[in-house]
Design an enzyme around this catalytic site. Structure first.
Site, PDB file in Angstrom:
ATOM      1  N   HIS A 137     -30.253   0.848   6.142  1.00 36.78           N
ATOM      2  CA  HIS A 137     -29.072   0.370   5.130  1.00 36.78           C
ATOM      3  C   HIS A 137     -29.605  -0.614   4.016  1.00 36.78           C
ATOM      4  CE1 HIS A 137     -25.375  -1.015   3.617  1.00 36.78           C
ATOM      5  NE2 HIS A 137     -25.769  -2.284   3.791  1.00 36.78           N
TER       6      HIS A 137
ATOM      7  N   PHE B 166     -16.906  10.594   6.715  1.00 40.32           N
ATOM      8  CA  PHE B 166     -17.834  10.056   7.831  1.00 40.32           C
ATOM      9  C   PHE B 166     -17.789   8.712   8.248  1.00 40.32           C
ATOM     10  CE2 PHE B 166     -18.937   8.701   3.095  1.00 40.32           C
ATOM     11  CZ  PHE B 166     -19.488   7.474   3.499  1.00 40.32           C
TER      12      PHE B 166
END
Length: 171
Positions: free
Chosen positions: A142, A79
């Site tokens: 994040h 990814f």
């Protein structure tokens, strides 16, 4: 805050200072959230409601090289390229969040929810990623996963800022 720990015979009282240490984490509100003013504002209000203090912040963007360097721990993972492409696709909001009564890293990551949005929607429907994430890379936010990651990430995003000094003056 002080706790009165009185002895049974009441002859003396011991005062124990209960210090609440400041903890820190790095939060990124990724391009998918930052580009949507309503979602961005909602998340800033949520951060405030959770009693985080914003110690440092900036709106910035990365080129592909910077994004790859920031996410270097994902080198070779399937990814990584998608994540790099996405994080270099537009502006995002970087915040150093501080908390006085909770572990900032655990609290922020709990608010984010699971990395894969579909899992968050199934198991943690009120998490940021369940509500605002689109995929495993376009997942709204994040958060540092450890103090070591926090130190590396803050040095990358805020190289001239002394977070230890800030923390010491706010403990």
């Amino acid at each position: 805050m002080y706790v009165d720990c009185s002895c049974r015979d009441k002859s003396s009282t011991l005062l124990v200072s209960v210090m609440q240490r400041v903890t820190l984490t790095l939060a990124l509100l990724k391009p998918d959230v930052y580009s949507n003013p309503k979602h961005h504002e909602t998340l800033l209000k949520l951060i405030n409601k959770e009693q985080f203090i914003v110690a440092k912040e900036k709106v910035t963007s990365w080129n592909k090289h910077q994004a790859k360097e920031f996410y270097c721990e994902h080198d070779g993972k399937f990814f990584q390229q998608r994540l790099v492409e996405f994080m270099s696709s537009g502006e995002f909001h970087a915040l150093v969040l501080a908390h006085k009564s909770k572990d900032a890293i655990l609290t922020w990551r709990s608010m984010l929810g699971m990395t894969k949005c579909y899992r968050s929607r199934e198991f943690d429907r009120n998490s940021i990623r369940a509500l605002y994430g689109l995929s495993d890379t376009r997942n709204a936010g994040h958060g540092s996963d450890s103090m070591e990651s926090f130190e590396r990430e803050v040095a990358f995003l805020f190289p001239s800022w002394n977070w230890r000094e800030w923390k010491h003056s706010n403990d």
